[in-house]
Design a protein around this motif. Structure first.
Motif, PDB file in Angstrom:
ATOM      1  N   SER A   1     -18.752  51.031  -4.503  1.00 31.02           N
ATOM      2  CA  SER A   1     -18.941  49.765  -3.802  1.00 31.02           C
ATOM      3  C   SER A   1     -17.738  49.413  -2.930  1.00 31.02           C
ATOM      4  O   SER A   1     -17.910  48.885  -1.827  1.00 31.02           O
ATOM      5  N   ILE A   2     -16.553  49.703  -3.409  1.00 33.08           N
ATOM      6  CA  ILE A   2     -15.350  49.442  -2.611  1.00 33.08           C
ATOM      7  C   ILE A   2     -15.391  50.250  -1.311  1.00 33.08           C
ATOM      8  O   ILE A   2     -15.189  49.718  -0.220  1.00 33.08           O
ATOM      9  N   VAL A   3     -15.650  51.532  -1.437  1.00 29.23           N
ATOM     10  CA  VAL A   3     -15.692  52.399  -0.252  1.00 29.23           C
ATOM     11  C   VAL A   3     -16.840  51.992   0.678  1.00 29.23           C
ATOM     12  O   VAL A   3     -16.659  51.849   1.891  1.00 29.23           O
ATOM     13  N   ALA A   4     -18.018  51.776   0.113  1.00 27.99           N
ATOM     14  CA  ALA A   4     -19.184  51.417   0.933  1.00 27.99           C
ATOM     15  C   ALA A   4     -18.987  50.078   1.625  1.00 27.99           C
ATOM     16  O   ALA A   4     -19.278  49.941   2.830  1.00 27.99           O
ATOM     17  N   CYS A   5     -18.499  49.090   0.901  1.00 23.97           N
ATOM     18  CA  CYS A   5     -18.252  47.777   1.517  1.00 23.97           C
ATOM     19  C   CYS A   5     -17.219  47.888   2.633  1.00 23.97           C
ATOM     20  O   CYS A   5     -17.360  47.255   3.686  1.00 23.97           O
ATOM     21  N   GLY A   6     -16.200  48.692   2.422  1.00 21.27           N
ATOM     22  CA  GLY A   6     -15.180  48.888   3.452  1.00 21.27           C
ATOM     23  C   GLY A   6     -15.737  49.551   4.703  1.00 21.27           C
ATOM     24  O   GLY A   6     -15.467  49.129   5.823  1.00 21.27           O
ATOM     25  N   LEU A   7     -16.544  50.580   4.492  1.00 17.07           N
ATOM     26  CA  LEU A   7     -17.150  51.261   5.641  1.00 17.07           C
ATOM     27  C   LEU A   7     -18.082  50.335   6.414  1.00 17.07           C
ATOM     28  O   LEU A   7     -18.036  50.275   7.651  1.00 17.07           O
ATOM     29  N   LEU A   8     -18.919  49.601   5.698  1.00 17.23           N
ATOM     30  CA  LEU A   8     -19.859  48.717   6.377  1.00 17.23           C
ATOM     31  C   LEU A   8     -19.151  47.513   6.991  1.00 17.23           C
ATOM     32  O   LEU A   8     -19.528  47.068   8.080  1.00 17.23           O
ATOM     33  N   ALA A   9     -18.109  47.011   6.338  1.00 18.27           N
ATOM     34  CA  ALA A   9     -17.326  45.927   6.947  1.00 18.27           C
ATOM     35  C   ALA A   9     -16.738  46.387   8.279  1.00 18.27           C
ATOM     36  O   ALA A   9     -16.757  45.646   9.270  1.00 18.27           O
ATOM     37  N   GLY A  10     -16.250  47.620   8.315  1.00 23.48           N
ATOM     38  CA  GLY A  10     -15.705  48.164   9.559  1.00 23.48           C
ATOM     39  C   GLY A  10     -16.755  48.308  10.646  1.00 23.48           C
ATOM     40  O   GLY A  10     -16.511  47.988  11.815  1.00 23.48           O
ATOM     41  N   LEU A  11     -17.941  48.773  10.258  1.00 22.15           N
ATOM     42  CA  LEU A  11     -19.026  48.894  11.222  1.00 22.15           C
ATOM     43  C   LEU A  11     -19.407  47.528  11.770  1.00 22.15           C
ATOM     44  O   LEU A  11     -19.509  47.339  12.989  1.00 22.15           O
ATOM     45  N   TYR A  12     -19.623  46.566  10.885  1.00 21.12           N
ATOM     46  CA  TYR A  12     -20.014  45.231  11.329  1.00 21.12           C
ATOM     47  C   TYR A  12     -18.903  44.589  12.160  1.00 21.12           C
ATOM     48  O   TYR A  12     -19.176  43.901  13.146  1.00 21.12           O
ATOM     49  N   PHE A  13     -17.648  44.803  11.758  1.00 17.84           N
ATOM     50  CA  PHE A  13     -16.519  44.274  12.528  1.00 17.84           C
ATOM     51  C   PHE A  13     -16.522  44.818  13.953  1.00 17.84           C
ATOM     52  O   PHE A  13     -16.256  44.092  14.905  1.00 17.84           O
ATOM     53  N   THR A  14     -16.834  46.096  14.108  1.00 17.42           N
ATOM     54  CA  THR A  14     -16.894  46.706  15.436  1.00 17.42           C
ATOM     55  C   THR A  14     -17.862  45.953  16.335  1.00 17.42           C
ATOM     56  O   THR A  14     -17.542  45.622  17.486  1.00 17.42           O
ATOM     57  N   PHE A  15     -19.047  45.657  15.814  1.00 12.33           N
ATOM     58  CA  PHE A  15     -20.029  44.930  16.617  1.00 12.33           C
ATOM     59  C   PHE A  15     -19.583  43.502  16.874  1.00 12.33           C
ATOM     60  O   PHE A  15     -19.758  42.986  17.988  1.00 12.33           O
ATOM     61  N   SER A  16     -19.005  42.840  15.887  1.00 15.71           N
ATOM     62  CA  SER A  16     -18.560  41.459  16.064  1.00 15.71           C
ATOM     63  C   SER A  16     -17.367  41.352  17.003  1.00 15.71           C
ATOM     64  O   SER A  16     -17.281  40.427  17.801  1.00 15.71           O
ATOM     65  N   ALA A  17     -16.430  42.297  16.891  1.00 15.59           N
ATOM     66  CA  ALA A  17     -15.180  42.197  17.642  1.00 15.59           C
ATOM     67  C   ALA A  17     -15.317  42.591  19.111  1.00 15.59           C
ATOM     68  O   ALA A  17     -14.676  41.989  19.965  1.00 15.59           O
ATOM     69  N   PHE A  18     -16.157  43.613  19.409  1.00 19.89           N
ATOM     70  CA  PHE A  18     -16.201  44.029  20.814  1.00 19.89           C
ATOM     71  C   PHE A  18     -17.497  44.681  21.285  1.00 19.89           C
ATOM     72  O   PHE A  18     -17.826  44.601  22.457  1.00 19.89           O
ATOM     73  N   ALA A  19     -18.242  45.335  20.414  1.00 17.73           N
ATOM     74  CA  ALA A  19     -19.420  46.070  20.889  1.00 17.73           C
ATOM     75  C   ALA A  19     -20.466  45.141  21.494  1.00 17.73           C
ATOM     76  O   ALA A  19     -21.012  45.424  22.567  1.00 17.73           O
ATOM     77  N   MET A  20     -20.767  44.029  20.831  1.00 18.87           N
ATOM     78  CA  MET A  20     -21.782  43.124  21.376  1.00 18.87           C
ATOM     79  C   MET A  20     -21.296  42.448  22.658  1.00 18.87           C
ATOM     80  O   MET A  20     -22.090  42.237  23.580  1.00 18.87           O
ATOM     81  N   THR A  21     -20.027  42.156  22.743  1.00 17.75           N
ATOM     82  CA  THR A  21     -19.484  41.583  23.980  1.00 17.75           C
ATOM     83  C   THR A  21     -19.636  42.583  25.116  1.00 17.75           C
ATOM     84  O   THR A  21     -20.055  42.220  26.225  1.00 17.75           O
ATOM     85  N   ALA A  22     -19.322  43.829  24.841  1.00 19.31           N
ATOM     86  CA  ALA A  22     -19.454  44.869  25.870  1.00 19.31           C
ATOM     87  C   ALA A  22     -20.913  45.047  26.285  1.00 19.31           C
ATOM     88  O   ALA A  22     -21.216  45.137  27.486  1.00 19.31           O
ATOM     89  N   LEU A  23     -21.823  45.098  25.321  1.00 15.75           N
ATOM     90  CA  LEU A  23     -23.243  45.249  25.650  1.00 15.75           C
ATOM     91  C   LEU A  23     -23.761  44.040  26.417  1.00 15.75           C
ATOM     92  O   LEU A  23     -24.599  44.184  27.310  1.00 15.75           O
ATOM     93  N   GLY A  24     -23.273  42.864  26.084  1.00 20.15           N
ATOM     94  CA  GLY A  24     -23.700  41.650  26.771  1.00 20.15           C
ATOM     95  C   GLY A  24     -23.198  41.544  28.196  1.00 20.15           C
ATOM     96  O   GLY A  24     -23.741  40.780  28.996  1.00 20.15           O
ATOM     97  N   ARG A  25     -22.178  42.298  28.542  1.00 20.27           N
ATOM     98  CA  ARG A  25     -21.602  42.233  29.892  1.00 20.27           C
ATOM     99  C   ARG A  25     -22.269  43.172  30.889  1.00 20.27           C
ATOM    100  O   ARG A  25     -22.024  43.072  32.083  1.00 20.27           O
ATOM    101  N   ILE A  26     -23.081  44.088  30.406  1.00 19.51           N
ATOM    102  CA  ILE A  26     -23.759  44.990  31.333  1.00 19.51           C
ATOM    103  C   ILE A  26     -25.132  44.411  31.684  1.00 19.51           C
ATOM    104  O   ILE A  26     -25.574  43.437  31.077  1.00 19.51           O
ATOM    105  N   GLU A  27     -25.782  44.990  32.661  1.00 19.60           N
ATOM    106  CA  GLU A  27     -27.098  44.501  33.076  1.00 19.60           C
ATOM    107  C   GLU A  27     -28.035  44.448  31.865  1.00 19.60           C
ATOM    108  O   GLU A  27     -28.018  45.344  31.016  1.00 19.60           O
ATOM    109  N   THR A  28     -28.856  43.416  31.833  1.00 19.69           N
ATOM    110  CA  THR A  28     -29.740  43.183  30.686  1.00 19.69           C
ATOM    111  C   THR A  28     -30.557  44.409  30.295  1.00 19.69           C
ATOM    112  O   THR A  28     -30.556  44.791  29.116  1.00 19.69           O
ATOM    113  N   PRO A  29     -31.269  45.052  31.230  1.00 20.91           N
ATOM    114  CA  PRO A  29     -32.061  46.223  30.798  1.00 20.91           C
ATOM    115  C   PRO A  29     -31.209  47.318  30.148  1.00 20.91           C
ATOM    116  O   PRO A  29     -31.634  47.930  29.158  1.00 20.91           O
TER     117      PRO A  29
END
Length: 161
Positions: free
Chosen positions: A13-41
């Motif tokens: 659980s420690i390892v899995a929670c850490g891995l998934l926290a990192g994945l979710y952090f990636t989307f929260s910290a910059f991936a969604m911002t980057a995707l939102g800045r490109i053309e909608t399609p």
């Protein structure tokens, strides 16, 4: 209570929670911002592709396995209230299961499905994408925090054992 099963569940659980926290952090910290800045399609196509690929990746066994291990630790912790590690295991399991698994199923997945069914070139699809970026990301912040908090609590439980 001496049990190699509990220790194994905590380590997993420690390892899995850490891995998934990192994945979710990636989307929260910059991936969604980057995707939102490109053309909608293009943003919608990229996110839909991510959502399809992730369902056939190592993410899924980790997502399901960590949800089950966390729920198991919550139950085991509840059954051992007098033991030093049990409260942290109970809290970590509940926080993770509700804040990661339940949030994903009730809030992120339905938004993913709506996005997949949308036409990003249409005005309604563009409005959906803008709302998706805001709302999906807000719920993803919850998943990030829940995964991180659970990981910390599981470390505390393991240290107390």
């Amino acid at each position: 209570m001496e049990s190699p099963l509990i220790d194994a569940l905590l380590w997993f659980s420690i390892v899995a929670c850490g891995l998934l926290a990192g994945l979710y952090f990636t989307f929260s910290a910059f991936a969604m911002t980057a995707l939102g800045r490109i053309e909608t399609p293009a943003g919608v196509a990229a996110m839909n592709s991510i959502n399809r690929v992730i369902q056939r990746s190592l993410f899924m066994p980790l997502f399901v396995g960590s949800s089950l291990s966390s729920l198991t630790l919550a139950v085991i912790g509840a059954l051992h209230p007098g033991e030093a590690w049990a409260c942290a295991a109970l809290a970590g399991g509940c926080i993770y299961f509700v804040g990661m698994f339940v949030v994903t199923m009730l809030f992120n997945v339905p938004r993913n499905n709506a996005l997949d069914a949308s036409d990003p070139a249409a005005p309604a699809g563009q409005a959906l994408w803008a709302r998706y970026c805001r709302e999906w990301t807000a719920w993803n912040h919850v998943r990030t925090l829940a995964s991180t908090a659970a990981m910390i609590l599981f470390v505390m439980a393991l240290a107390a054992r």
